[in-house]
Design an enzyme around this catalytic site. Sequence first.
Site, mmCIF file in Angstrom:
data_model
loop_
_atom_site.group_PDB
_atom_site.id
_atom_site.type_symbol
_atom_site.label_atom_id
_atom_site.label_comp_id
_atom_site.label_asym_id
_atom_site.label_seq_id
_atom_site.Cartn_x
_atom_site.Cartn_y
_atom_site.Cartn_z
ATOM 1 N N GLY A 318 0.821 -1.209 0.000
ATOM 2 C CA GLY A 318 0.000 0.000 0.000
ATOM 3 C C GLY A 318 0.849 1.250 0.000
ATOM 4 O O GLY A 318 1.907 1.311 -0.634
ATOM 5 N N SER A 319 0.441 2.237 0.759
ATOM 6 C CA SER A 319 1.037 3.583 0.683
ATOM 7 C C SER A 319 2.498 3.632 1.093
ATOM 8 O O SER A 319 3.216 4.548 0.703
ATOM 9 C CB SER A 319 0.233 4.556 1.546
ATOM 10 O OG SER A 319 -1.068 4.689 1.014
ATOM 11 N N ILE A 320 2.958 2.704 1.905
ATOM 12 C CA ILE A 320 4.377 2.750 2.286
ATOM 13 C C ILE A 320 5.270 2.484 1.083
ATOM 14 O O ILE A 320 6.440 2.850 1.072
ATOM 15 C CB ILE A 320 4.723 1.786 3.452
ATOM 16 C CG1 ILE A 320 4.417 0.338 3.108
ATOM 17 C CG2 ILE A 320 4.002 2.200 4.706
ATOM 18 C CD1 ILE A 320 4.835 -0.637 4.219
#
Lengths: 605, 121
Positions: A318-320
Amino acid sequence: MEIGSIGLKRLKQKQPAVKSSPFRYLPRPVNSAVSPNRIRLLTYLIFGLFALIAFQLVILAWIRQDELAGIAKRQHNLVIEIQPKRGLIYDSNLKELATSLRVPSIYAVPRLMGNKERFIVAKQLSQILGLNYSDLVKRFSKKKSFVWLKRRVKDEQGEAVKKLKNPNVGVVPEYKRFYPNTSLMANLMGFCGIDNNGLEGLELKFDSYLKGKTGYRYTKRDAMGREIVAMEEKLIPAVNGYHLVLTIDQYIQYLTEKELNAACTQWNAKGGMAIVMNPNDGAILSMASWPTYDPNHLKDYPSANRRNRAITDFFEPGSIFKIVTVTGALNEGAVHIEDKFDCMHGIWQIGRRTLHDVHPYGILDLQEVLIKSSNIGTVKVAARLGAQKLYYYIKQFGFGAISGIELPGEVVGIVRPPSQWSGTSMASIPYGQEVAATAIQCLSALNVIANGGTYYKPHILNKIIDDKGIEIVTTKLGVKKNIVKPEVAASMRRILERVVEEGTGKTSQIEGIPVAGKTGTAQKILPTGGYSHSNFVASFIGFAPVDKPLVSMIVVLDDPHPSYYGGTVAGPVFKKVIEQALLYKGYRPQNTIQTKKTVQKSRHE
Amino acid sequence: MIRKFLLCLCIISIFLGYVAQKVNLVRLSYEIDHKEKIYREFLEEQKHLRFKVAYLKSPKRLDAMMEAAKINFQLPREIRIVKLMPQDIEPSQKLSSGTTEEGFGNWLNWIKEAQAKTTRS
């Protein structure tokens, strides 16, 4: 005529000799009452007996020499197996994490048991050892010369069996592995089987170092079976197992497990994992999985609890993952810090695919794309970088390959080459969809930014030592230098610091300690395909202090609810662990008040 | 006759001595074996005790004990570091750093007493 002279005269007379008789030269008694034939017969008998004895001697000493010498050897010779001691496992401060202790094992000799004795012994042992009575009776009826009844039992049970004083039931000491910290580091260390061989984790990976080598002593025994030490012929000494010294710090491990456990329980997660590392050399300071188990009581926990999720479970980051995209673009010069990106007010149609942001954003600069975690902004950054370069940086940061950590069961994750990407892959991969990574891969990648551009292979083993403390093996750092330029890494550190100060990572702020990090809230894939709107993987990845990072950490919770945002569920875990870990390591927060005070020196100094 | 008797006595003594030596050797072996067993028992006991110490010192157990005793330790919110500066010592006691006092037998330069260095505050 005198008698003496008569006797002498007769003695001197030669007796008529029997030519063929062997006894012709023997003096014959004169005037004896015993008949010569009887004497002859007796002589024959005696000679015959001696001949028999001589014959038997020849048979024993010559013909059957080898056979009898073999029997004598078996009776007198004794070969004692010297069991090596299994090596210990220590943390970085040489605190014992795993040790081997001697415990009793119970055996029986059913062949020597009488019919009635079987039932009596079975009843006694079933009460002491907690075994099934009828099973024991069956085993005793098989007339074997040796059967294990129960191995590695408690000391009290061994004493109770000894008190029975039954010659057909014996107690023999064996070594068993014990873990004094119970469930601490259980997923990491693994456990041993019934024969003291490693079956999971570090116990398995380093079994060849830990188990040592059996020794042998060739000696003699007396009629009672006791060893006669002075008659030892040959000694091959046992080589005790070597000891592992890990990079793990017991206290930081405890902090990590405690906070992870609390978060997973609070947010009803299906599972969780957390890793703390030293970003400057890749040393693992702690590695936790939830749920876990107690290796001292293996059977009380389901086998699913035993896996080390940090290396065996992969997830869509995801966003990481946006860190990789933005860092790659900056390093290539495809984007600059001051560049602006139109985030289409939160909705962007690309072909058949519609991208969404959590909140509608308009124009954002590069830093704000990360601070506000805009998917649309990240995809636009990736478009400038290009698919090939994006893939190149994904591989350079260690995704799609095993990290090489010294633990069994590590998985590669999923990173497909650009030739296998679909038309919408460039609208998914940049913000962490369509890729799968493990927690260790994600944290190792972040360490590149924390330490200024170098990729260090994660490692958990510091060194292997022997009983005298001499190093047998020392871990060499696996380094892949210059992944990104130092100035790009510095820029990324500033951006990630702002993520924590202003963006989605505010829950991980620590008073007096500058923190950098990124939150992640990734949708889970449904079994039927597509992404779920109610099941998420929540994560937070970060390091502190920003200027000279001492520790980095990742926290991942699988399917937390009711809340599922990384900043809400994972960020606080990071904050609590890192704050305590830094103070423990002696770091002075920025709000430390320093004063000077004059004191008088003592006369005794 | 006496010589023969003495000779026999010597031979018998030698053989008896040999046998006694062997018997003592075996007896000593049993004693060594026994002592080794005791030594191994002590080693095992030491291992058990070290395990017990490690268990008693385990952070999980200590934390549980503190929680049960309601000892509510908190992380420090404000950290103060106080540097202690030793006060200047009196002039009569001053010694320049790096010098050694010459002891008894001043005229014998090779006899010197080593003095602990003192630094001026």
